[in-house]
Design a protein around this motif. Sequence first.
Motif, PDB file in Angstrom:
ATOM      1  N   GLN A  84       0.831  -1.202   0.000  1.00 48.31           N
ATOM      2  CA  GLN A  84       0.000   0.000   0.000  1.00 48.31           C
ATOM      3  C   GLN A  84       0.871   1.259   0.000  1.00 48.31           C
ATOM      4  O   GLN A  84       0.577   2.220  -0.711  1.00 48.31           O
ATOM      5  N   LYS A  86       3.892   1.504  -1.237  1.00 48.05           N
ATOM      6  CA  LYS A  86       4.499   1.594  -2.563  1.00 48.05           C
ATOM      7  C   LYS A  86       3.524   2.181  -3.574  1.00 48.05           C
ATOM      8  O   LYS A  86       3.906   3.000  -4.417  1.00 48.05           O
ATOM      9  N   VAL A  87       2.267   1.786  -3.491  1.00 49.23           N
ATOM     10  CA  VAL A  87       1.253   2.312  -4.411  1.00 49.23           C
ATOM     11  C   VAL A  87       1.059   3.808  -4.170  1.00 49.23           C
ATOM     12  O   VAL A  87       1.007   4.598  -5.118  1.00 49.23           O
ATOM     13  N   ILE A  88       0.960   4.212  -2.912  1.00 51.80           N
ATOM     14  CA  ILE A  88       0.800   5.634  -2.587  1.00 51.80           C
ATOM     15  C   ILE A  88       1.998   6.422  -3.073  1.00 51.80           C
ATOM     16  O   ILE A  88       1.855   7.510  -3.659  1.00 51.80           O
ATOM     17  N   ALA A  90       4.006   5.658  -5.554  1.00 52.58           N
ATOM     18  CA  ALA A  90       3.972   5.718  -7.018  1.00 52.58           C
ATOM     19  C   ALA A  90       2.960   6.761  -7.494  1.00 52.58           C
ATOM     20  O   ALA A  90       3.234   7.511  -8.435  1.00 52.58           O
ATOM     21  N   ILE A  91       1.809   6.825  -6.834  1.00 52.82           N
ATOM     22  CA  ILE A  91       0.798   7.818  -7.213  1.00 52.82           C
ATOM     23  C   ILE A  91       1.324   9.230  -6.994  1.00 52.82           C
ATOM     24  O   ILE A  91       1.139  10.117  -7.834  1.00 52.82           O
ATOM     25  N   ILE A  92       2.017   9.439  -5.891  1.00 54.85           N
ATOM     26  CA  ILE A  92       2.583  10.766  -5.605  1.00 54.85           C
ATOM     27  C   ILE A  92       3.644  11.129  -6.636  1.00 54.85           C
ATOM     28  O   ILE A  92       3.673  12.260  -7.146  1.00 54.85           O
ATOM     29  N   VAL A  94       3.992  10.013  -9.740  1.00 54.79           N
ATOM     30  CA  VAL A  94       3.354  10.271 -11.034  1.00 54.79           C
ATOM     31  C   VAL A  94       2.637  11.622 -11.004  1.00 54.79           C
ATOM     32  O   VAL A  94       2.721  12.410 -11.959  1.00 54.79           O
ATOM     33  N   GLY A  95       1.963  11.909  -9.896  1.00 49.82           N
ATOM     34  CA  GLY A  95       1.281  13.206  -9.774  1.00 49.82           C
ATOM     35  C   GLY A  95       2.258  14.364  -9.821  1.00 49.82           C
ATOM     36  O   GLY A  95       1.997  15.380 -10.498  1.00 49.82           O
ATOM     37  N   TYR A  97       5.193  14.316 -11.209  1.00 47.72           N
ATOM     38  CA  TYR A  97       5.757  14.375 -12.562  1.00 47.72           C
ATOM     39  C   TYR A  97       4.864  15.193 -13.486  1.00 47.72           C
ATOM     40  O   TYR A  97       5.332  16.079 -14.203  1.00 47.72           O
ATOM     41  N   TYR A  99       2.588  17.308 -12.566  1.00 50.15           N
ATOM     42  CA  TYR A  99       2.422  18.668 -12.047  1.00 50.15           C
ATOM     43  C   TYR A  99       3.565  19.575 -12.488  1.00 50.15           C
ATOM     44  O   TYR A  99       3.363  20.715 -12.879  1.00 50.15           O
TER      45      TYR A  99
END
Length: 101
Positions: A84, A86-88, A90-92, A94-95, A97, A99
Amino acid sequence: MNEQLFVLTSRKRTTNHILHLLLCIPTFGLWLIVWGITMSSNNSHNRKIDRQIDRIVEYKAEGFSDTETFKQTKADKADDDAFQLKVIFAIIVVGLYFYFR
């Protein structure tokens, strides 16, 4: 291990549909939003508990002792928490990137 199954089962949440229905009437249906959020939250919580119970039963069916089952479920929870995070992360990433792009 039966105690742990009992504790997990007693942690399940229920939605009082009659109460929510009665609250929908005076609020002209606005309470449907709260009712939907409550149902979704309770269902998600109960599915998580069901997965924990299924794991315990599966390990007991495989012949694990109570101690081994406890250690394995603890390790599974640590693995789930790490995944969980790692997923958070990765989302941050990508976000950020998109932004700063």
